[in-house]
Structures are given as C-alpha cells and as structure tokens.
Design an enzyme around this catalytic site. Structure first.
Site, PDB file in Angstrom:
ATOM      1  N   TYR A  53      17.069  15.682  -6.461  1.00 46.29           N
ATOM      2  CA  TYR A  53      15.778  16.105  -5.990  1.00 46.29           C
ATOM      3  C   TYR A  53      15.667  17.606  -6.346  1.00 46.29           C
ATOM      4  CZ  TYR A  53      15.003  11.360  -4.728  1.00 46.29           C
ATOM      5  OH  TYR A  53      14.757   9.904  -4.564  1.00 46.29           O
ATOM      6  N   HIS A 106       4.912   7.378  -1.977  1.00 46.03           N
ATOM      7  CA  HIS A 106       6.477   7.409  -1.903  1.00 46.03           C
ATOM      8  C   HIS A 106       6.899   8.652  -1.614  1.00 46.03           C
ATOM      9  CE1 HIS A 106       6.701   3.701  -5.041  1.00 46.03           C
ATOM     10  NE2 HIS A 106       6.491   3.504  -4.031  1.00 46.03           N
ATOM     11  N   SER A 174       4.687   0.650 -14.437  1.00 48.32           N
ATOM     12  CA  SER A 174       5.105  -0.670 -15.085  1.00 48.32           C
ATOM     13  C   SER A 174       4.924  -1.952 -14.299  1.00 48.32           C
ATOM     14  CB  SER A 174       6.696  -0.434 -15.435  1.00 48.32           C
ATOM     15  OG  SER A 174       7.377  -0.240 -14.055  1.00 48.32           O
ATOM     16  N   GLU A 200       1.856   0.638 -22.458  1.00 45.18           N
ATOM     17  CA  GLU A 200       2.063  -0.830 -23.063  1.00 45.18           C
ATOM     18  C   GLU A 200       1.627  -1.869 -21.906  1.00 45.18           C
ATOM     19  OE1 GLU A 200       6.050  -0.229 -24.235  1.00 45.18           O
ATOM     20  OE2 GLU A 200       6.800  -0.279 -22.305  1.00 45.18           O
TER      21      GLU A 200
HETATM   22  N1  APR Z   1       0.727   7.129 -21.317  1.00 41.43           N
HETATM   23  C1  APR Z   1       0.538   6.141 -20.394  1.00 41.43           C
HETATM   24  N2  APR Z   1       1.480   5.309 -19.770  1.00 41.43           N
HETATM   25  C2  APR Z   1       2.869   5.650 -20.084  1.00 41.43           C
HETATM   26  C3  APR Z   1       3.170   6.852 -20.846  1.00 41.43           C
HETATM   27  C4  APR Z   1       2.022   7.747 -21.167  1.00 41.43           C
HETATM   28  N3  APR Z   1       2.305   8.858 -21.886  1.00 41.43           N
HETATM   29  N4  APR Z   1       4.683   7.057 -20.606  1.00 41.43           N
HETATM   30  C5  APR Z   1       5.080   5.948 -20.354  1.00 41.43           C
HETATM   31  N5  APR Z   1       3.956   5.118 -19.706  1.00 41.43           N
HETATM   32  C6  APR Z   1       4.188   3.873 -19.186  1.00 41.43           C
HETATM   33  C7  APR Z   1       5.084   3.266 -19.166  1.00 41.43           C
HETATM   34  O1  APR Z   1       4.725   2.050 -20.392  1.00 41.43           O
HETATM   35  C8  APR Z   1       5.755   2.242 -18.021  1.00 41.43           C
HETATM   36  O2  APR Z   1       4.919   1.116 -17.966  1.00 41.43           O
HETATM   37  O3  APR Z   1       4.239   4.303 -17.527  1.00 41.43           O
HETATM   38  C9  APR Z   1       4.733   3.218 -16.985  1.00 41.43           C
HETATM   39  C10 APR Z   1       6.284   3.808 -16.284  1.00 41.43           C
HETATM   40  O4  APR Z   1       6.720   2.831 -15.435  1.00 41.43           O
HETATM   41  P1  APR Z   1       8.147   3.360 -14.560  1.00 41.43           P
HETATM   42  O5  APR Z   1       9.060   4.215 -15.341  1.00 41.43           O
HETATM   43  O6  APR Z   1       8.468   1.911 -13.971  1.00 41.43           O
HETATM   44  O7  APR Z   1       7.494   4.222 -13.492  1.00 41.43           O
HETATM   45  P2  APR Z   1       6.699   3.719 -12.048  1.00 41.43           P
HETATM   46  O8  APR Z   1       5.642   2.495 -12.311  1.00 41.43           O
HETATM   47  O9  APR Z   1       5.753   4.735 -11.688  1.00 41.43           O
HETATM   48  O10 APR Z   1       7.553   3.279 -10.960  1.00 41.43           O
HETATM   49  C11 APR Z   1       7.159   2.798  -9.819  1.00 41.43           C
HETATM   50  O11 APR Z   1       9.542   2.698  -9.179  1.00 41.43           O
HETATM   51  O12 APR Z   1      11.752   4.022  -8.958  1.00 41.43           O
HETATM   52  C12 APR Z   1      10.428   3.811  -8.254  1.00 41.43           C
HETATM   53  O13 APR Z   1       9.736   5.278  -6.767  1.00 41.43           O
HETATM   54  C13 APR Z   1       9.637   4.808  -7.963  1.00 41.43           C
HETATM   55  O14 APR Z   1       7.449   5.570  -8.084  1.00 41.43           O
HETATM   56  C14 APR Z   1       8.507   4.917  -8.854  1.00 41.43           C
HETATM   57  C15 APR Z   1       8.315   3.412  -8.840  1.00 41.43           C
END
Ligand code: APR
Ligand code: ZN
Length: 231
Positions: A53, A106, A174, A200
């Site tokens: 962190y 979170h 995601s 996506e």
């Molecule tokens: N513009 C738009 N979307 C994007 C971009 C971008 N430039 N880059 C990546 N993405 C999308 C990806 O396609 C993906 O669907 O952002 C999403 C990121 O997904 P994750 O990495 O799973 O992040 P998130 O959904 O925030 O995760 C949720 O999981 O691990 C825990 O606490 C953590 O808050 C987090 C939670």
C-alpha cells in the site's frame, strides 16, 4: 429531477497511470490477493502489506485526474438532480477532479485506521509495522482499505441511493467483485435505466440497457455531453 448513481472501478483511473487489477499484467497478476489484500495476509506479514500500500499510495499521490474524472465532476455540477459517485477505487482522483461526496466503498489509500480502537486519521505517505495509533497509542495502525472478506463501507447509504436511482452507470469496472457487481440489479429493481461505460464488455454487460466501449477519457466525456444535452 432524475437521480444518477455512478459506480466506478479501476478502469477510470487507468489513464491516470494507476494499474487495474484484472487486466493483463494487472495488480493481481503481480501480487497474490491473499497476501496483500486480506486480514489474514496482514496478520501473517504486515510489512509486506504496508509495502504494497505504501507503493500504491505514493504512486496515487503523483497521479493526476483524467478527462473521465473531470467529466463526472461536471455532470455533478451541471445536472439538475443528484449525482452520487460510488467508487471501488482507493485513489482520490474523483475528488482531485472536482467531484464531491464520493463514497469510497473499498476505503481510501490516504486513510489510516486503528485496528484496536477504530480511530481514523490521514495516513503518512509510508506506514510501517507497529505504527502507533495517535488516539489509543497501540501499535495497530493499518491502511484504511477494505480487504477481501471485510464489509465494504457505506453500504446502507449506497443501497438507499440505488433505490432512488433513475439512471445507473457502471464505469471502468470488470463486474467481478461483489457486492458492487450486483448494484446494477438493485438499480434495475428501482426502475433505473442502466449504462455500462468500459474498455470492453464486463462480466455483467447483459444487465445493462445501454453500453459504450472505449477509453474512459473518450467515452465518459461523450456520455456526459449527451446527458447534459438532454436536460
Ligand atoms: N478505460 C475504460 N475502462 C478501462 C480502461 C480504460 N482506459 N482500462 C481498463 N478498463 C476496464 C477493464 O476492461 C476492466 O473491465 O476497467 C476494468 C477494470 O477491472 P478490474 O481490474 O477488475 O478493476 P475493478 O473492477 O475496479 O475491481 C473491483 O476488485 O480487487 C478488488 O478492491 C479491488 O476495487 C477493486 C475491485
Ligand atoms: Zn487506536
């Protein structure tokens, strides 16, 4: 006037240089979740968790809000009804981009929490093992981050907002982590129109009435322009 509830994820901060979790090479490809994002991991090796962190806190402090963050702040300012931003992100880029009242379900990198007495304070850039709580002096400071297996913050408030949502937008997430991934179903139950803005299709894409795919810095300002154009 119509209430808008927005859920954001790591994708909205990707173009500010902050890593996402599940994209190729993402944070969970580099660090085992159970070692750095669970209470058990912190109990086992607090130094490793603080180092994880500390690195993210220092990186986030140098990051700048991008056009997607500032577009949501513009929507909050110019939309005639309430615009509530709920974020899964622990950076402060929504606030740096001008947003207000952001709900960090979170937790937040700039926050420190005492595991003994529950006291919260502004985290130093680097937190170390045995950091003392300024309130009860016990060596039980931890990042004010919600780890897997812990209850996210502000859930009652979030569900109250979702029950009143006329429009629900999920941006840059995601859709793989609950309870956030189920917010769209709460919004649908409230009769809201649902929109997914993402690079996506997410795991929950079939639940959304409307979708736009692309870079957040392009599709979010365009969506906000469209929303404000229809006031
Ligand atoms: N513009 C738009 N979307 C994007 C971009 C971008 N430039 N880059 C990546 N993405 C999308 C990806 O396609 C993906 O669907 O952002 C999403 C990121 O997904 P994750 O990495 O799973 O992040 P998130 O959904 O925030 O995760 C949720 O999981 O691990 C825990 O606490 C953590 O808050 C987090 C939670
Ligand atoms: Zn304390």
């Amino acid at each position: 006037m119509e209430k808008i509830v927005i859920l954001t994820g790591a994708g909205i901060s990707a173009e500010s240089g902050l890593g996402t979790f599940r994209d190729a090479g993402g944070l969970w490809a580099q660090y085992p979740i159970e070692d750095v994002a669970t209470p058990e991991g912190f109990a086992r090796d607090p130094g490793l968790v603080h180092a994880f962190y500390n690195a993210r806190r220092i990186q986030a402090a140098k990051a700048e809000p991008n056009a997607a963050h500032t577009a949501l702040a513009r929507l909050q300012r110019d939309w005639p009804g309430d615009v509530v931003i709920v974020t899964q992100n622990v950076d402060s880029l929504h606030e740096a981009g001008g947003a207000e009242g952001v709900l960090h379900m979170h937790g937040i990198l700039s926050g420190a929490l005492c595991a003994a007495c529950g006291h919260r304070w502004q985290s130093p850039p680097e937190m170390n093992v045995g950091e003392l709580c300024p309130s009860c002096q016990s060596p039980s400071a931890r990042p004010d981050i919600v780890w897997f297996g812990e209850m996210p913050y502000d859930m009652d408030t979030i569900y109250d907002h979702l029950a009143e949502a006329r429009i629900f937008a999920a941006i840059g997430t995601s859709g793989q982590v609950y309870p956030a991934a189920a917010f769209v179903h709460e919004a649908i139950a409230a009769g809201a129109r649902t929109v997914e803005l993402n690079l996506e299709p997410s795991a929950g894409v079939s639940s959304f009435d409307e979708t736009a795919f692309g870079l957040a810095t392009q599709i979010v300002p365009r969506w906000v322009d469209g929303m404000l154009g229809q006031r």
